[in-house]
Write a protein that holds these residues in place. Sequence first.
Motif, mmCIF file in Angstrom:
data_model
loop_
_atom_site.group_PDB
_atom_site.id
_atom_site.type_symbol
_atom_site.label_atom_id
_atom_site.label_comp_id
_atom_site.label_asym_id
_atom_site.label_seq_id
_atom_site.Cartn_x
_atom_site.Cartn_y
_atom_site.Cartn_z
ATOM 1 N N ILE A 155 1.153 -1.035 0.021
ATOM 2 C CA ILE A 155 0.117 -0.117 0.093
ATOM 3 C C ILE A 155 0.941 1.110 0.018
ATOM 4 C CG2 ILE A 155 -1.745 1.265 1.402
ATOM 5 C CD1 ILE A 155 -2.979 -1.267 2.194
ATOM 6 N N GLU A 156 1.919 1.393 0.814
ATOM 7 C CA GLU A 156 2.703 2.421 0.871
ATOM 8 C C GLU A 156 3.596 2.594 -0.457
ATOM 9 O OE1 GLU A 156 2.264 4.472 3.254
ATOM 10 O OE2 GLU A 156 0.963 3.333 4.214
ATOM 11 N N LEU A 157 3.751 1.431 -1.057
ATOM 12 C CA LEU A 157 4.728 1.405 -2.286
ATOM 13 C C LEU A 157 3.896 2.084 -3.221
ATOM 14 C CD1 LEU A 157 6.836 0.430 -3.983
ATOM 15 C CD2 LEU A 157 5.792 -1.671 -4.641
ATOM 16 N N CYS A 158 2.458 2.201 -3.211
ATOM 17 C CA CYS A 158 1.718 2.437 -4.231
ATOM 18 C C CYS A 158 1.064 4.029 -3.995
ATOM 19 C CB CYS A 158 0.443 1.597 -4.474
ATOM 20 S SG CYS A 158 0.950 -0.176 -4.948
ATOM 21 N N ARG A 159 1.367 4.483 -2.795
ATOM 22 C CA ARG A 159 0.628 5.482 -2.312
ATOM 23 C C ARG A 159 0.640 6.537 -3.097
ATOM 24 N NH1 ARG A 159 -1.793 7.209 2.564
ATOM 25 N NH2 ARG A 159 -1.236 5.230 3.565
ATOM 26 N N ARG A 170 4.892 8.668 -8.326
ATOM 27 C CA ARG A 170 5.932 7.550 -8.870
ATOM 28 C C ARG A 170 6.029 6.604 -7.558
ATOM 29 N NH1 ARG A 170 8.447 8.509 -4.121
ATOM 30 N NH2 ARG A 170 9.386 10.620 -4.192
ATOM 31 N N PRO A 171 6.171 5.454 -7.708
ATOM 32 C CA PRO A 171 6.465 4.281 -6.530
ATOM 33 C C PRO A 171 7.194 5.138 -5.426
ATOM 34 C CG PRO A 171 6.436 3.384 -8.785
ATOM 35 C CD PRO A 171 6.648 4.550 -8.846
ATOM 36 N N ALA A 172 6.843 4.850 -4.201
ATOM 37 C CA ALA A 172 7.601 5.079 -3.052
ATOM 38 C C ALA A 172 8.688 4.334 -2.967
ATOM 39 C CB ALA A 172 6.840 5.147 -1.863
ATOM 40 N N THR A 173 9.882 4.998 -2.373
ATOM 41 C CA THR A 173 11.308 4.410 -2.271
ATOM 42 C C THR A 173 11.252 3.519 -0.753
ATOM 43 O OG1 THR A 173 12.163 6.156 -0.993
ATOM 44 C CG2 THR A 173 12.417 6.359 -3.534
ATOM 45 N N ILE A 223 -4.534 -2.752 -5.319
ATOM 46 C CA ILE A 223 -4.283 -1.868 -4.565
ATOM 47 C C ILE A 223 -5.172 -0.494 -4.875
ATOM 48 C CG2 ILE A 223 -2.872 -0.016 -3.458
ATOM 49 C CD1 ILE A 223 -2.334 -2.882 -2.450
ATOM 50 N N THR A 224 -6.183 0.122 -4.246
ATOM 51 C CA THR A 224 -7.049 1.020 -4.862
ATOM 52 C C THR A 224 -6.941 2.343 -3.820
ATOM 53 O OG1 THR A 224 -9.072 0.432 -3.664
ATOM 54 C CG2 THR A 224 -8.440 -0.834 -5.766
ATOM 55 N N GLU A 225 -7.666 3.419 -4.116
ATOM 56 C CA GLU A 225 -7.837 4.474 -3.448
ATOM 57 C C GLU A 225 -8.214 4.128 -1.816
ATOM 58 O OE1 GLU A 225 -9.252 4.708 -6.411
ATOM 59 O OE2 GLU A 225 -8.867 6.495 -7.192
ATOM 60 N N ARG A 226 -9.071 3.263 -1.917
ATOM 61 C CA ARG A 226 -9.953 2.638 -0.646
ATOM 62 C C ARG A 226 -8.821 2.177 0.285
ATOM 63 N NH1 ARG A 226 -14.805 -0.870 -1.766
ATOM 64 N NH2 ARG A 226 -15.398 0.987 -2.686
ATOM 65 N N ASP A 227 -7.761 1.452 -0.290
ATOM 66 C CA ASP A 227 -6.677 0.938 0.713
ATOM 67 C C ASP A 227 -5.847 1.786 1.088
ATOM 68 O OD1 ASP A 227 -7.251 -2.231 0.217
ATOM 69 O OD2 ASP A 227 -6.774 -1.555 -2.005
ATOM 70 N N ILE A 228 -5.799 2.909 0.194
ATOM 71 C CA ILE A 228 -4.717 3.892 0.772
ATOM 72 C C ILE A 228 -5.436 4.456 1.854
ATOM 73 C CG2 ILE A 228 -3.880 6.385 0.089
ATOM 74 C CD1 ILE A 228 -2.501 3.997 -1.191
ATOM 75 N N ARG A 229 -6.827 4.730 1.925
ATOM 76 C CA ARG A 229 -7.419 5.519 3.189
ATOM 77 C C ARG A 229 -7.748 4.779 4.345
ATOM 78 N NH1 ARG A 229 -11.070 7.232 -1.240
ATOM 79 N NH2 ARG A 229 -12.519 5.631 -0.638
ATOM 80 N N ARG A 230 -7.622 3.481 4.151
ATOM 81 C CA ARG A 230 -7.821 2.447 5.288
ATOM 82 C C ARG A 230 -6.809 2.746 6.353
ATOM 83 N NH1 ARG A 230 -4.879 -2.159 6.317
ATOM 84 N NH2 ARG A 230 -3.373 -2.674 5.056
#
Length: 238
Positions: A155-159, A170-173, A223-230
């Motif tokens: 999730i953090e990679l995709c955030r 871009r993908p997180a480091t 991974i979607t926006e919903r996962d980012i908000r969880r």
Amino acid sequence: MGSHGTGRSPGPVVVLEYCGRKWQVALGEEITVGRSGACAVKLPDDTYLSRHMASLRVLDDCVLVYNRSRSKPFCLRPPAGEDRIVEPGAAMTSLPFPRFDIVAARRGGATATVQVDASAVTHDRKSLGQETLAESRATLSRPVRLTPAQLDIIIELCRPLLTKSGADARPATYKEIGERLGRGPNYVRNVISDVRRELSDRDEPGLADWEDLARWMILNRLITERDIRRSRQPDAGV
């Protein structure tokens, strides 16, 4: 405010904004953008910009953006997500975004940005069911199951891809992920490598590195926006 009227009831309109001026474009109409005086949206007299850069046509559910230049690309920049490059002679729709920018390079590293509000003709993604910024969904050979710790890291990679725009999308480091989750970068690297290895063993295509993994996860709606908000648990065990 400029307008492209035809005498009929305008109905839903798309609004373009550049340098404090606004233009309204009704359903079925087209507007042009470029540095030529013949274009409705006149850009600066900068030779890095095409004389006839783009045309936008309002369709029933989106805007069709056509690159009229013979040699210069520009990009569509959504509020969140990676830029979409529109090559010379190519066209692209604005879906699924109700708002976006058209960004073109200028001399000296500057840019010209035209803001487009197409919300009047674009359906809200939330009303269409599952949320995603992906244009399509690839076919999975079988379900992907991640441990809670793996899921937190992916999730953090995709955030940034799902929350930021432009160069920041871009993908997180490994370091950025570790800082958010209270983990070391080597731990993050090992977890991501394990996920990539498992997917590669399944012969899932397009996973050459960790950046490919992030885009693959979003493309497949894992991974979607919903996962980012969880809410997440930084101290979750493996």
